[in-house]
Design a protein around this motif. Structure first.
Motif, PDB file in Angstrom:
ATOM      1  N   GLY A 110      11.302  49.756  -9.467  1.00  0.00           N
ATOM      2  CA  GLY A 110      10.457  50.540 -10.351  1.00  0.00           C
ATOM      3  C   GLY A 110      10.962  50.636 -11.770  1.00  0.00           C
ATOM      4  N   GLN A 111      12.229  50.301 -12.022  1.00  0.00           N
ATOM      5  CA  GLN A 111      12.735  50.332 -13.391  1.00  0.00           C
ATOM      6  C   GLN A 111      12.158  49.173 -14.195  1.00  0.00           C
ATOM      7  N   THR A 112      11.963  49.404 -15.484  1.00  0.00           N
ATOM      8  CA  THR A 112      11.516  48.364 -16.394  1.00  0.00           C
ATOM      9  C   THR A 112      12.640  48.044 -17.382  1.00  0.00           C
ATOM     10  N   ALA A 113      12.429  47.002 -18.164  1.00  0.00           N
ATOM     11  CA  ALA A 113      13.438  46.609 -19.147  1.00  0.00           C
ATOM     12  C   ALA A 113      13.660  47.689 -20.196  1.00  0.00           C
ATOM     13  N   ALA A 114      12.685  48.594 -20.339  1.00  0.00           N
ATOM     14  CA  ALA A 114      12.813  49.672 -21.315  1.00  0.00           C
ATOM     15  C   ALA A 114      13.579  50.873 -20.772  1.00  0.00           C
ATOM     16  N   ASP A 115      13.882  50.868 -19.469  1.00  0.00           N
ATOM     17  CA  ASP A 115      14.578  52.001 -18.842  1.00  0.00           C
ATOM     18  C   ASP A 115      16.089  51.838 -18.912  1.00  0.00           C
ATOM     19  N   THR A 116      16.591  51.478 -20.063  1.00  0.00           N
ATOM     20  CA  THR A 116      18.016  51.212 -20.222  1.00  0.00           C
ATOM     21  C   THR A 116      18.828  52.501 -20.122  1.00  0.00           C
ATOM     22  N   PRO A 117      19.813  52.551 -19.232  1.00  0.00           N
ATOM     23  CA  PRO A 117      20.659  53.751 -19.156  1.00  0.00           C
ATOM     24  C   PRO A 117      21.439  53.964 -20.447  1.00  0.00           C
ATOM     25  N   SER A 118      21.812  55.183 -20.707  1.00  0.00           N
ATOM     26  CA  SER A 118      22.617  55.495 -21.888  1.00  0.00           C
ATOM     27  C   SER A 118      23.937  54.730 -21.841  1.00  0.00           C
ATOM     28  N   GLY A 119      24.295  54.107 -22.964  1.00  0.00           N
ATOM     29  CA  GLY A 119      25.529  53.344 -23.030  1.00  0.00           C
ATOM     30  C   GLY A 119      25.395  51.906 -22.574  1.00  0.00           C
ATOM     31  N   TYR A 120      24.172  51.482 -22.248  1.00  0.00           N
ATOM     32  CA  TYR A 120      23.925  50.121 -21.756  1.00  0.00           C
ATOM     33  C   TYR A 120      22.888  49.435 -22.638  1.00  0.00           C
ATOM     34  N   ILE A 121      22.802  48.122 -22.504  1.00  0.00           N
ATOM     35  CA  ILE A 121      21.737  47.353 -23.131  1.00  0.00           C
ATOM     36  C   ILE A 121      21.056  46.523 -22.054  1.00  0.00           C
ATOM     37  N   THR A 122      19.877  46.050 -22.358  1.00  0.00           N
ATOM     38  CA  THR A 122      19.120  45.192 -21.448  1.00  0.00           C
ATOM     39  C   THR A 122      19.253  43.742 -21.883  1.00  0.00           C
ATOM     40  N   LEU A 123      19.574  42.878 -20.940  1.00  0.00           N
ATOM     41  CA  LEU A 123      19.601  41.436 -21.190  1.00  0.00           C
ATOM     42  C   LEU A 123      18.691  40.742 -20.189  1.00  0.00           C
ATOM     43  N   PHE A 124      18.241  39.554 -20.543  1.00  0.00           N
ATOM     44  CA  PHE A 124      17.330  38.801 -19.691  1.00  0.00           C
ATOM     45  C   PHE A 124      18.039  37.570 -19.118  1.00  0.00           C
ATOM     46  N   ALA A 125      17.748  37.274 -17.870  1.00  0.00           N
ATOM     47  CA  ALA A 125      18.414  36.173 -17.183  1.00  0.00           C
ATOM     48  C   ALA A 125      18.215  34.843 -17.898  1.00  0.00           C
ATOM     49  N   ASN A 126      17.020  34.639 -18.491  1.00  0.00           N
ATOM     50  CA  ASN A 126      16.751  33.362 -19.144  1.00  0.00           C
ATOM     51  C   ASN A 126      17.605  33.125 -20.383  1.00  0.00           C
ATOM     52  N   SER A 157       7.165  27.543 -21.656  1.00  0.00           N
ATOM     53  CA  SER A 157       7.122  28.944 -21.254  1.00  0.00           C
ATOM     54  C   SER A 157       8.305  29.239 -20.344  1.00  0.00           C
ATOM     55  N   PHE A 158       8.565  30.506 -20.161  1.00  0.00           N
ATOM     56  CA  PHE A 158       9.621  30.957 -19.265  1.00  0.00           C
ATOM     57  C   PHE A 158       8.943  31.883 -18.250  1.00  0.00           C
ATOM     58  N   HIS A 159       8.791  31.400 -17.056  1.00  0.00           N
ATOM     59  CA  HIS A 159       7.975  32.087 -16.063  1.00  0.00           C
ATOM     60  C   HIS A 159       8.539  33.469 -15.734  1.00  0.00           C
ATOM     61  N   ASP A 160       7.705  34.490 -15.921  1.00  0.00           N
ATOM     62  CA  ASP A 160       8.057  35.873 -15.565  1.00  0.00           C
ATOM     63  C   ASP A 160       9.379  36.334 -16.168  1.00  0.00           C
ATOM     64  N   TRP A 161       9.701  35.866 -17.364  1.00  0.00           N
ATOM     65  CA  TRP A 161      11.021  36.172 -17.915  1.00  0.00           C
ATOM     66  C   TRP A 161      11.214  37.661 -18.174  1.00  0.00           C
ATOM     67  N   LYS A 162      10.128  38.375 -18.473  1.00  0.00           N
ATOM     68  CA  LYS A 162      10.257  39.797 -18.771  1.00  0.00           C
ATOM     69  C   LYS A 162      10.659  40.609 -17.537  1.00  0.00           C
ATOM     70  N   MET A 163      10.424  40.053 -16.369  1.00  0.00           N
ATOM     71  CA  MET A 163      10.790  40.738 -15.130  1.00  0.00           C
ATOM     72  C   MET A 163      12.229  40.451 -14.721  1.00  0.00           C
ATOM     73  N   LYS A 164      12.850  39.449 -15.324  1.00  0.00           N
ATOM     74  CA  LYS A 164      14.184  39.012 -14.927  1.00  0.00           C
ATOM     75  C   LYS A 164      15.232  39.598 -15.868  1.00  0.00           C
ATOM     76  N   PHE A 165      15.515  40.858 -15.683  1.00  0.00           N
ATOM     77  CA  PHE A 165      16.423  41.551 -16.590  1.00  0.00           C
ATOM     78  C   PHE A 165      17.478  42.312 -15.803  1.00  0.00           C
ATOM     79  N   PHE A 166      18.518  42.723 -16.535  1.00  0.00           N
ATOM     80  CA  PHE A 166      19.553  43.567 -15.945  1.00  0.00           C
ATOM     81  C   PHE A 166      20.167  44.394 -17.062  1.00  0.00           C
ATOM     82  N   PHE A 167      20.968  45.363 -16.678  1.00  0.00           N
ATOM     83  CA  PHE A 167      21.629  46.240 -17.643  1.00  0.00           C
ATOM     84  C   PHE A 167      23.125  45.934 -17.669  1.00  0.00           C
ATOM     85  N   ILE A 168      23.723  46.114 -18.838  1.00  0.00           N
ATOM     86  CA  ILE A 168      25.149  45.849 -18.978  1.00  0.00           C
ATOM     87  C   ILE A 168      25.695  46.737 -20.094  1.00  0.00           C
ATOM     88  N   ARG A 169      26.984  47.056 -20.019  1.00  0.00           N
ATOM     89  CA  ARG A 169      27.572  47.961 -21.003  1.00  0.00           C
ATOM     90  C   ARG A 169      27.355  47.444 -22.424  1.00  0.00           C
TER      91      ARG A 169
END
Length: 223
Positions: free
Chosen positions: A28-44, A131-143
């Protein structure tokens, strides 16, 4: 398919340090739901764009100059930035924002920033991914410490179109020839100062192999 298994492969394959605390998003988290102290990066960024952590000084200078956050960057923007950086470094040139601007104009598409070809400039990236298929869904958070620069979230959709002279007769411009984007291993990227990873065995010397032969790191037009 983006799942926790592929995320863990990225963490292991690109040797993320434990203190970076890379996190797979909860359901249910989205790329905009970045925890405090973290950034969002994309797998691609990693899988298609040769991105590595820690980021290079040139990547930091791009983000600083254009004034947007790395999580607002599209994979195609990453491909163009890293491809340009590789071309410069493999020709013994220092990549700079001014050189980059000779080829690219900042653009924005559906909230993400990228770079389009500057009309009068020659094309240095050929056969890019369409194109990069579904790239916006392929994210993670990191310090956020993995990017030791101040990054801001750019909110404006307005982008000034730059009318710049093209330095067609300068030596560095003529030396950068059109090449396709390639996915390189750590040895190649380390050799051109685009990764701080090194071969595990100290006697290994990074060598770019082409047609079965070792070549120096000056990117030939025939590659």
């Amino acid at each position: 398919m983006w799942d926790q298994g592929l995320f863990e492969q990225i963490v292991r394959g690109y040797k993320f340090l434990p203190e970076w605390d890379a996190r797979y998003p909860w359901q249910g988290q989205t790329a905009a739901d970045t925890p405090s102290g973290y950034i969002t990066l994309f797998a691609n960024f990693f899988l298609e764009g040769n991105f590595r952590l820690p980021a290079t000084t040139f990547m930091a200078s791009i983000l600083h100059f254009y004034g947007f956050h790395i999580s607002q960057m599209s994979p195609m923007a990453m491909v163009r930035v890293r491809h340009f950086e590789f071309l410069c470094r493999s020709h013994g040139l220092e990549p700079t924002v001014e050189k980059f601007k000779a080829f690219y104009q900042l653009i924005r598409n559906i909230g993400f920033y990228s770079f389009g070809n500057r009309g009068a400039a020659k094309k240095i990236l050929i056969s890019p991914s369409k194109s990069f298929h579904d790239w916006k869904m392929k994210f993670f958070f990191i310090r956020e410490e993995v990017m030791p620069i101040v990054m801001i979230f750019h909110e404006s959709d307005k982008i000034e179109k730059e009318e710049l002279p093209i330095p067609k007769t300068t030596d560095w411009y003529m030396r950068l020839l059109a090449t396709p984007n390639r996915i390189f291993g750590e040895q190649v990227l380390a050799a051109v100062a685009m990764s701080d990873k090194r071969p595990e065995r100290s006697e290994e010397v990074p060598v770019l192999m082409f047609n079965g032969e070792g070549m120096p790191y000056h990117f030939c037009s025939s590659l």
